[in-house]
Scaffold this motif. Structure first.
Motif, mmCIF file in Angstrom:
data_model
loop_
_atom_site.group_PDB
_atom_site.id
_atom_site.type_symbol
_atom_site.label_atom_id
_atom_site.label_comp_id
_atom_site.label_asym_id
_atom_site.label_seq_id
_atom_site.Cartn_x
_atom_site.Cartn_y
_atom_site.Cartn_z
ATOM 1 N N UNK A 1 0.790 -1.226 0.000
ATOM 2 C CA UNK A 1 0.000 0.000 0.000
ATOM 3 C C UNK A 1 0.828 1.284 0.000
ATOM 4 N N UNK A 2 2.112 1.195 0.308
ATOM 5 C CA UNK A 2 3.000 2.357 0.249
ATOM 6 C C UNK A 2 4.343 1.917 -0.327
ATOM 7 N N UNK A 3 4.286 1.436 -1.561
ATOM 8 C CA UNK A 3 5.480 0.857 -2.174
ATOM 9 C C UNK A 3 6.579 1.893 -2.374
ATOM 10 N N UNK A 4 6.213 3.103 -2.790
ATOM 11 C CA UNK A 4 7.245 4.129 -3.000
ATOM 12 C C UNK A 4 7.902 4.504 -1.674
ATOM 13 N N UNK B 1 10.296 1.741 -0.825
ATOM 14 C CA UNK B 1 11.535 1.799 -1.606
ATOM 15 C C UNK B 1 12.489 2.860 -1.055
ATOM 16 N N UNK B 2 11.935 3.983 -0.579
ATOM 17 C CA UNK B 2 12.774 5.044 -0.028
ATOM 18 C C UNK B 2 13.315 4.664 1.350
ATOM 19 N N UNK B 3 12.469 4.027 2.162
ATOM 20 C CA UNK B 3 12.850 3.631 3.523
ATOM 21 C C UNK B 3 12.417 2.179 3.768
ATOM 22 N N UNK B 4 13.216 1.190 3.396
ATOM 23 C CA UNK B 4 12.819 -0.212 3.534
ATOM 24 C C UNK B 4 12.471 -0.633 4.971
#
Length: 194
Positions: A59-62, A65-68
């Motif tokens: 639900x918050x893939x971006x 990606x920025x903060x795994x």
């Protein structure tokens, strides 16, 4: 809602109530019905928690990606909760035991009691609700007709939520949706075995 801390981990009382409900229900199923029933229940709880927790990636893939590490600290919120419920119900449909109705009634019963205890919001209504719930659970175990006892219990829970002004809550919605799903799965599984 009240918050609790264990070390650096802080959680709402509803999470504590849910954990208590799942643990108590799993232990009861394992002791009362045997190891295989505790196993399907534990596995469905596992899939619910894993799906809900890591659905933040979906639900918050971006953001992921920025903060795994967000996957460790956050969950999928209400969308993740419903995705977890769906995954657990699908698992239960294929692998669940015969005591699905009694398991769901016990989860709701223990959740309600633990929720009232942890939130320090006990009242006469809560005590009466718990007494009625345990009576219906006893009848379910001893008299059969599980669908009837579960339906009566959930209607009482919804009535209590209405009287407390929380009928439109996520909790009430979960009770309705999961109860309908549990009754449908139970009926489908029973019809497929006949």
């Amino acid at each position: 809602m009240k918050w609790y801390s264990i070390g650096a981990f802080t959680f709402p009382s509803t999470w504590g109530a849910l954990v208590a409900a799942l643990i108590v229900s799993g232990i009861f199923l394992w002791l009362y019905y045997g190891e295989s029933n505790g196993e399907w229940f534990g596995n469905s709880v596992f899939w619910f928690i894993v799906t809900w927790k890591f659905s933040v990636i979906l639900f918050d893939f971006s953001g992921f990606l920025q903060q795994p590490l967000t996957a460790l600290y956050f969950n999928g919120g209400s969308k993740g909760f419903w995705l977890g419920v769906t995954v657990a119900l699908v698992y239960i449909y294929f692998k669940g035991g015969q005591q699905l109705i009694s398991a769901w009634l016990l989860v709701v019963l223990v959740y309600e009691g633990a929720s009232e205890f942890l939130a320090d919001s006990g009242s006469v209504l809560s005590a009466v609700n718990s007494l009625i719930g345990f009576s219906l659970f006893y009848l379910l175990l001893k008299k059969g007709k599980e669908e009837i006892w579960l339906s009566i219990f959930i209607v009482i829970q919804l009535l209590v939520n209405f009287l407390q002004g929380s009928i439109a809550s996520a909790e009430s919605t979960a009770y309705i949706v999961v109860t309908i799903a549990v009754l449908a799965i139970s009926r489908l599984r029973r019809d497929s075995h006949e």
